[in-house]
Design a protein around this motif. Structure first.
Motif, PDB file in Angstrom:
ATOM      1  N   ASP A   1     106.272  -5.928  37.454  1.00 51.30           N
ATOM      2  CA  ASP A   1     106.758  -7.315  37.356  1.00 51.30           C
ATOM      3  C   ASP A   1     105.861  -8.222  36.522  1.00 51.30           C
ATOM      4  O   ASP A   1     106.344  -9.049  35.756  1.00 51.30           O
ATOM      5  CB  ASP A   1     106.957  -7.917  38.745  1.00 51.30           C
ATOM      6  CG  ASP A   1     108.180  -7.331  39.456  1.00 51.30           C
ATOM      7  OD1 ASP A   1     109.080  -6.821  38.762  1.00 51.30           O
ATOM      8  OD2 ASP A   1     108.219  -7.393  40.702  1.00 51.30           O
ATOM      9  N   LYS A   2     104.544  -8.056  36.630  1.00 48.36           N
ATOM     10  CA  LYS A   2     103.653  -8.958  35.894  1.00 48.36           C
ATOM     11  C   LYS A   2     103.592  -8.628  34.396  1.00 48.36           C
ATOM     12  O   LYS A   2     103.136  -9.452  33.608  1.00 48.36           O
ATOM     13  CB  LYS A   2     102.253  -8.968  36.510  1.00 48.36           C
ATOM     14  CG  LYS A   2     101.459  -7.692  36.335  1.00 48.36           C
ATOM     15  CD  LYS A   2     100.089  -7.826  36.979  1.00 48.36           C
ATOM     16  CE  LYS A   2      99.261  -6.577  36.711  1.00 48.36           C
ATOM     17  NZ  LYS A   2      97.937  -6.680  37.268  1.00 48.36           N
ATOM     18  N   VAL A   3     104.071  -7.470  34.010  1.00 49.00           N
ATOM     19  CA  VAL A   3     104.047  -7.089  32.595  1.00 49.00           C
ATOM     20  C   VAL A   3     105.296  -7.593  31.864  1.00 49.00           C
ATOM     21  O   VAL A   3     105.239  -7.899  30.672  1.00 49.00           O
ATOM     22  CB  VAL A   3     103.906  -5.548  32.448  1.00 49.00           C
ATOM     23  CG1 VAL A   3     103.980  -5.128  30.992  1.00 49.00           C
ATOM     24  CG2 VAL A   3     102.601  -5.074  33.073  1.00 49.00           C
ATOM     25  N   LEU A   4     106.406  -7.702  32.551  1.00 48.07           N
ATOM     26  CA  LEU A   4     107.659  -8.114  31.898  1.00 48.07           C
ATOM     27  C   LEU A   4     107.568  -9.450  31.159  1.00 48.07           C
ATOM     28  O   LEU A   4     108.055  -9.554  30.030  1.00 48.07           O
ATOM     29  CB  LEU A   4     108.807  -8.115  32.899  1.00 48.07           C
ATOM     30  CG  LEU A   4     109.265  -6.726  33.359  1.00 48.07           C
ATOM     31  CD1 LEU A   4     110.320  -6.855  34.450  1.00 48.07           C
ATOM     32  CD2 LEU A   4     109.779  -5.901  32.198  1.00 48.07           C
ATOM     33  N   PRO A   5     106.935 -10.480  31.716  1.00 45.98           N
ATOM     34  CA  PRO A   5     106.878 -11.754  30.987  1.00 45.98           C
ATOM     35  C   PRO A   5     106.043 -11.697  29.699  1.00 45.98           C
ATOM     36  O   PRO A   5     106.236 -12.512  28.805  1.00 45.98           O
ATOM     37  CB  PRO A   5     106.241 -12.727  31.985  1.00 45.98           C
ATOM     38  CG  PRO A   5     106.440 -12.103  33.321  1.00 45.98           C
ATOM     39  CD  PRO A   5     106.449 -10.623  33.084  1.00 45.98           C
ATOM     40  N   ILE A   6     105.109 -10.759  29.604  1.00 48.17           N
ATOM     41  CA  ILE A   6     104.281 -10.665  28.401  1.00 48.17           C
ATOM     42  C   ILE A   6     104.783  -9.594  27.435  1.00 48.17           C
ATOM     43  O   ILE A   6     104.125  -9.272  26.448  1.00 48.17           O
ATOM     44  CB  ILE A   6     102.792 -10.430  28.755  1.00 48.17           C
ATOM     45  CG1 ILE A   6     102.600  -9.130  29.528  1.00 48.17           C
ATOM     46  CG2 ILE A   6     102.246 -11.627  29.530  1.00 48.17           C
ATOM     47  CD1 ILE A   6     101.142  -8.747  29.741  1.00 48.17           C
ATOM     48  N   THR A   7     105.957  -9.066  27.733  1.00 50.22           N
ATOM     49  CA  THR A   7     106.581  -8.060  26.868  1.00 50.22           C
ATOM     50  C   THR A   7     107.787  -8.678  26.172  1.00 50.22           C
ATOM     51  O   THR A   7     108.660  -9.246  26.814  1.00 50.22           O
ATOM     52  CB  THR A   7     107.043  -6.836  27.697  1.00 50.22           C
ATOM     53  OG1 THR A   7     105.912  -6.279  28.380  1.00 50.22           O
ATOM     54  CG2 THR A   7     107.689  -5.792  26.814  1.00 50.22           C
TER      55      THR A   7
END
Length: 149
Positions: free
Chosen positions: A127-133
């Motif tokens: 979940d925390k990677v999706l916004p920076i992808t």
């Protein structure tokens, strides 16, 4: 047209489906920039992912057209005793298009296509990677496939 070259979208799509790496040619004020990327293709659209920062993302965000190429089944052929008769058998795709960043369900669809292509199955995302992808779609404007045997 060169021997073995086709504009047939079905041939292009088939070759892209069997290729692991796409070479993406980008440009910015510093000049040309070429990067290998994982990707998936569906219905004439190439999907790639990127971090939101860096030269690749900046080039994609600019909306400038990009070029791409991929090759597979590369095999040296026996060509005799002189340099001019040497060569390779291969299958390749070359083309261009315009990138656009995806959001929401389209972004997740692009990620899912890439995941299934390269991992063989859908896996959960962090979940925390999706916004920076960032996920981009490159609508193929022109593409050719070449089969050299």
């Amino acid at each position: 047209m060169r021997k073995g070259v086709t504009h047939d979208p079905k041939v292009v799509s088939d070759l892209l489906a069997r290729t692991d790496v796409l070479w993406l040619a980008l440009t910015d004020e510093s000049g040309p920039h070429c990067v290998p990327v994982n990707f998936a293709e569906e219905d004439g659209v190439i999907y790639i992912h990127s971090g939101r920062r860096g030269r690749k993302a900046a080039c994609l965000d600019s909306g400038n057209r990009v070029a791409f190429s991929a090759a597979l089944d590369i095999e040296k052929r026996k060509g005799g005793d002189d340099a001019c008769n040497q060569g390779y058998r291969f299958k390749s795709v070359m083309g261009n298009g315009t990138p656009r960043e995806l959001t929401g369900d389209e972004k997740m669809h692009g990620l899912d296509l890439i995941t299934v292509k390269h991992l063989g199955r859908q896996l959960p995302y962090v979940d925390k990677v999706l916004p920076i992808t960032a996920v981009y779609a490159i609508d193929i404007e022109e593409a050719t496939a070449r089969i050299k045997e």
